[in-house]
Write a protein that holds these residues in place. Structure first.
Motif, PDB file in Angstrom:
ATOM      1  N   LYS A 293       0.821  -1.205   0.000  1.00  0.00           N
ATOM      2  CA  LYS A 293       0.000   0.000   0.000  1.00  0.00           C
ATOM      3  C   LYS A 293       0.861   1.263   0.000  1.00  0.00           C
ATOM      4  O   LYS A 293       2.044   1.225   0.330  1.00  0.00           O
ATOM      5  CB  LYS A 293      -0.926   0.007   1.212  1.00  0.00           C
ATOM      6  N   THR A 294       0.222   2.364  -0.388  1.00  0.00           N
ATOM      7  CA  THR A 294       0.843   3.677  -0.319  1.00  0.00           C
ATOM      8  C   THR A 294       0.415   4.362   0.965  1.00  0.00           C
ATOM      9  O   THR A 294      -0.761   4.312   1.341  1.00  0.00           O
ATOM     10  CB  THR A 294       0.435   4.545  -1.530  1.00  0.00           C
ATOM     11  N   PHE A 295       1.365   5.011   1.643  1.00  0.00           N
ATOM     12  CA  PHE A 295       1.106   5.632   2.933  1.00  0.00           C
ATOM     13  C   PHE A 295       1.020   7.158   2.764  1.00  0.00           C
ATOM     14  O   PHE A 295       1.897   7.777   2.152  1.00  0.00           O
ATOM     15  CB  PHE A 295       2.214   5.280   3.929  1.00  0.00           C
ATOM     16  N   TYR A 296      -0.046   7.744   3.337  1.00  0.00           N
ATOM     17  CA  TYR A 296      -0.296   9.172   3.213  1.00  0.00           C
ATOM     18  C   TYR A 296      -0.292   9.822   4.599  1.00  0.00           C
ATOM     19  O   TYR A 296      -0.853   9.274   5.549  1.00  0.00           O
ATOM     20  CB  TYR A 296      -1.650   9.446   2.553  1.00  0.00           C
ATOM     21  N   THR A 297       0.333  10.977   4.687  1.00  0.00           N
ATOM     22  CA  THR A 297       0.283  11.792   5.902  1.00  0.00           C
ATOM     23  C   THR A 297      -0.083  13.215   5.491  1.00  0.00           C
ATOM     24  O   THR A 297       0.547  13.785   4.602  1.00  0.00           O
ATOM     25  CB  THR A 297       1.632  11.817   6.640  1.00  0.00           C
ATOM     26  N   GLU A 298      -1.118  13.772   6.112  1.00  0.00           N
ATOM     27  CA  GLU A 298      -1.558  15.126   5.786  1.00  0.00           C
ATOM     28  C   GLU A 298      -1.319  16.052   6.975  1.00  0.00           C
ATOM     29  O   GLU A 298      -1.397  15.629   8.133  1.00  0.00           O
ATOM     30  CB  GLU A 298      -3.032  15.129   5.378  1.00  0.00           C
ATOM     31  N   TYR A 299      -1.032  17.324   6.649  1.00  0.00           N
ATOM     32  CA  TYR A 299      -0.691  18.315   7.666  1.00  0.00           C
ATOM     33  C   TYR A 299      -1.551  19.556   7.486  1.00  0.00           C
ATOM     34  O   TYR A 299      -1.981  19.890   6.374  1.00  0.00           O
ATOM     35  CB  TYR A 299       0.786  18.719   7.553  1.00  0.00           C
ATOM     36  N   ARG A 300      -1.796  20.244   8.600  1.00  0.00           N
ATOM     37  CA  ARG A 300      -2.436  21.551   8.580  1.00  0.00           C
ATOM     38  C   ARG A 300      -1.445  22.607   9.054  1.00  0.00           C
ATOM     39  O   ARG A 300      -0.555  22.305   9.845  1.00  0.00           O
ATOM     40  CB  ARG A 300      -3.661  21.560   9.499  1.00  0.00           C
ATOM     41  N   ILE A 301      -1.603  23.823   8.528  1.00  0.00           N
ATOM     42  CA  ILE A 301      -0.757  24.932   8.962  1.00  0.00           C
ATOM     43  C   ILE A 301      -1.400  25.571  10.191  1.00  0.00           C
ATOM     44  O   ILE A 301      -2.514  26.095  10.125  1.00  0.00           O
ATOM     45  CB  ILE A 301      -0.588  25.967   7.839  1.00  0.00           C
ATOM     46  N   LYS A 302      -0.703  25.502  11.306  1.00  0.00           N
ATOM     47  CA  LYS A 302      -1.229  26.039  12.565  1.00  0.00           C
ATOM     48  C   LYS A 302      -0.107  26.713  13.331  1.00  0.00           C
ATOM     49  O   LYS A 302       0.940  26.104  13.568  1.00  0.00           O
ATOM     50  CB  LYS A 302      -1.842  24.904  13.397  1.00  0.00           C
ATOM     51  N   ASN A 303      -0.319  27.970  13.687  1.00  0.00           N
ATOM     52  CA  ASN A 303       0.691  28.743  14.422  1.00  0.00           C
ATOM     53  C   ASN A 303       2.044  28.705  13.711  1.00  0.00           C
ATOM     54  O   ASN A 303       3.090  28.484  14.322  1.00  0.00           O
ATOM     55  CB  ASN A 303       0.837  28.221  15.859  1.00  0.00           C
ATOM     56  N   ASN A 304       1.981  28.903  12.402  1.00  0.00           N
ATOM     57  CA  ASN A 304       3.184  28.948  11.563  1.00  0.00           C
ATOM     58  C   ASN A 304       3.985  27.651  11.615  1.00  0.00           C
ATOM     59  O   ASN A 304       5.216  27.662  11.478  1.00  0.00           O
ATOM     60  CB  ASN A 304       4.082  30.123  11.968  1.00  0.00           C
ATOM     61  N   GLN A 305       3.285  26.531  11.761  1.00  0.00           N
ATOM     62  CA  GLN A 305       3.927  25.228  11.745  1.00  0.00           C
ATOM     63  C   GLN A 305       3.060  24.233  10.991  1.00  0.00           C
ATOM     64  O   GLN A 305       1.839  24.397  10.882  1.00  0.00           O
ATOM     65  CB  GLN A 305       4.165  24.709  13.162  1.00  0.00           C
ATOM     66  N   VAL A 307       1.308  20.868  11.165  1.00  0.00           N
ATOM     67  CA  VAL A 307       0.849  19.978  12.231  1.00  0.00           C
ATOM     68  C   VAL A 307       0.156  18.773  11.614  1.00  0.00           C
ATOM     69  O   VAL A 307      -0.807  18.914  10.844  1.00  0.00           O
ATOM     70  CB  VAL A 307      -0.118  20.704  13.189  1.00  0.00           C
ATOM     71  N   LYS A 308       0.640  17.570  11.911  1.00  0.00           N
ATOM     72  CA  LYS A 308       0.057  16.343  11.367  1.00  0.00           C
ATOM     73  C   LYS A 308      -1.355  16.143  11.908  1.00  0.00           C
ATOM     74  O   LYS A 308      -1.591  16.250  13.113  1.00  0.00           O
ATOM     75  CB  LYS A 308       0.940  15.150  11.729  1.00  0.00           C
ATOM     76  N   PHE A 309      -2.320  15.855  11.003  1.00  0.00           N
ATOM     77  CA  PHE A 309      -3.677  15.629  11.480  1.00  0.00           C
ATOM     78  C   PHE A 309      -4.332  14.388  10.888  1.00  0.00           C
ATOM     79  O   PHE A 309      -5.389  13.954  11.357  1.00  0.00           O
ATOM     80  CB  PHE A 309      -4.559  16.859  11.204  1.00  0.00           C
ATOM     81  N   LYS A 310      -3.705  13.746   9.893  1.00  0.00           N
ATOM     82  CA  LYS A 310      -4.348  12.562   9.316  1.00  0.00           C
ATOM     83  C   LYS A 310      -3.301  11.637   8.723  1.00  0.00           C
ATOM     84  O   LYS A 310      -2.369  12.087   8.038  1.00  0.00           O
ATOM     85  CB  LYS A 310      -5.346  12.952   8.230  1.00  0.00           C
ATOM     86  N   GLU A 311      -3.450  10.334   8.949  1.00  0.00           N
ATOM     87  CA  GLU A 311      -2.633   9.312   8.321  1.00  0.00           C
ATOM     88  C   GLU A 311      -3.533   8.210   7.799  1.00  0.00           C
ATOM     89  O   GLU A 311      -4.489   7.816   8.471  1.00  0.00           O
ATOM     90  CB  GLU A 311      -1.625   8.727   9.317  1.00  0.00           C
ATOM     91  N   TYR A 312      -3.233   7.717   6.602  1.00  0.00           N
ATOM     92  CA  TYR A 312      -4.035   6.632   6.039  1.00  0.00           C
ATOM     93  C   TYR A 312      -3.243   5.898   4.975  1.00  0.00           C
ATOM     94  O   TYR A 312      -2.174   6.340   4.555  1.00  0.00           O
ATOM     95  CB  TYR A 312      -5.366   7.152   5.488  1.00  0.00           C
ATOM     96  N   GLN A 313      -3.787   4.743   4.543  1.00  0.00           N
ATOM     97  CA  GLN A 313      -3.140   3.908   3.548  1.00  0.00           C
ATOM     98  C   GLN A 313      -4.121   3.595   2.423  1.00  0.00           C
ATOM     99  O   GLN A 313      -5.327   3.533   2.638  1.00  0.00           O
ATOM    100  CB  GLN A 313      -2.654   2.590   4.158  1.00  0.00           C
TER     101      GLN A 313
END
Length: 314
Positions: A293-305, A307-313
């Motif tokens: 499988k392919t692994f995905y990690t998504e991030y949000r921009i929060k306080n100029n950083q 921030v990881k908020f979701k992981e899935y395959q």
């Protein structure tokens, strides 16, 4: 400390040699072939009538791009397109069509596309994504200072290299308007390469200078990145971008990607977006040689950083 040691290894000998500098401007266009939306990139090399690039249909996606190459003369662009077909384990180029286009003063493209058999023909209308009113490379000239020097090779020994340490920019009146300096970098085969492309997706062309890392076997090429500041009318070096080294830029989705691969099936694509003159990691896509499988990690921009908020395959 490592950076300091590398700089100390450069010998600033000003031995002259036959200099060669290529200057290429990449423009991006969106529009249609008949009713089919496409995205096209065209590279114009200063002082030459050859152009090259690629395009893709929005429905098919960026990964199914079609390569183009042709000529540019007095506003007329002729392009031959090539796709790559895999058959019996071999990938072979195949000519599939051609464009006959006109570039007007507003940097709009119009004309026709026809297939290789010339029994099908469709209208083409494309609009440039960049605004060249702030900076148009064709109205300027550039002098990249090149010289011979020595720096560390991949075997740890000092080797003679073709080096660059200064780029001077002149307006149409031959007046120097900016000097980019503060670097000593190697280039390939006595050739300096300057490229103009919108790196931060504000519609204005920025500047890249190709560089070479002679002390590496893998990932031995990258760019120095300079963002154009419209308020100052100057190019500003972006060292944070340079830390990521070689990058590809997506003008439509307004994101850029850092790709890594070890040659054994382990690959990662890291996607970044700009926000308030800074950029942030927004997505990472990873494949591993021992995983299906392919692994995905998504991030949000929060306080100029980021921030990881979701992981899935998938």
């Amino acid at each position: 400390m490592k950076k300091i040691l590398i700089l100390l290894l450069f010998t600033l000998s000003q031995t002259t040699f036959a200099q060669k500098t290529t200057i290429t401007t990449f423009l991006h266009f969106t529009g249609k072939i008949a009713q089919y939306p496409i995205v096209m990139t065209v590279g114009f090399e200063k002082g030459k009538d050859t152009v090259y690039g690629e395009y893709y249909y929005l429905k098919s996606g960026k990964n199914k791009n079609i390569h183009t190459k042709g000529t540019f003369d007095q506003g007329k662009i002729k392009l031959e397109e090539t796709t790559y077909v895999t058959s019996k384990g071999k990938t072979n180029p195949q000519k599939t069509g051609s464009f006959s286009l006109h570039l007007n003063n507003q940097y709009e493209l119009s004309g026709i596309w026809q297939n290789e058999k010339k029994d099908k023909q469709f209208d083409v209308t494309l609009t440039c994504l960049e605004d060249l009113s702030a900076f148009d490379p064709k109205n300027f000239s550039f002098k990249l200072n090149q010289y011979k020097g020595k720096t560390e090779g991949y075997d740890g020994q000092l080797q003679e290299q073709d080096l660059i340490n200064r780029l001077e920019i002149f307006n149409s009146k031959k007046e120097k308007i900016q000097t980019l300096s503060g670097f000593n970098e190697a280039v390939y085969d006595q050739t300096g390469e300057i490229e103009f492309e919108d790196l931060n997706f504000d519609g204005v062309l920025d500047l890249k200078i190709a560089i070479y890392f002679p002390n590496r076997i893998k990932y031995d090429g990258s760019f120095m990145y300079f963002i154009y500041d419209k308020s100052k009318g100057q190019f500003i070096r972006n060292l944070k971008l340079e830390e990521l080294e070689y990058l590809t830029f997506d003008q439509v989705n307004k994101e850029f990607v850092k790709m890594l691969a070890d040659g054994s099936g382990n690959e990662s694509d890291s996607y970044y977006k700009w926000s308030n003159n800074n950029f942030y990691l927004i997505r990472k896509v990873e494949n591993f040689e021992d995983k299906d499988k392919t692994f995905y990690t998504e991030y949000r921009i929060k306080n100029n950083q980021s921030v990881k908020f979701k992981e899935y395959q998938r």
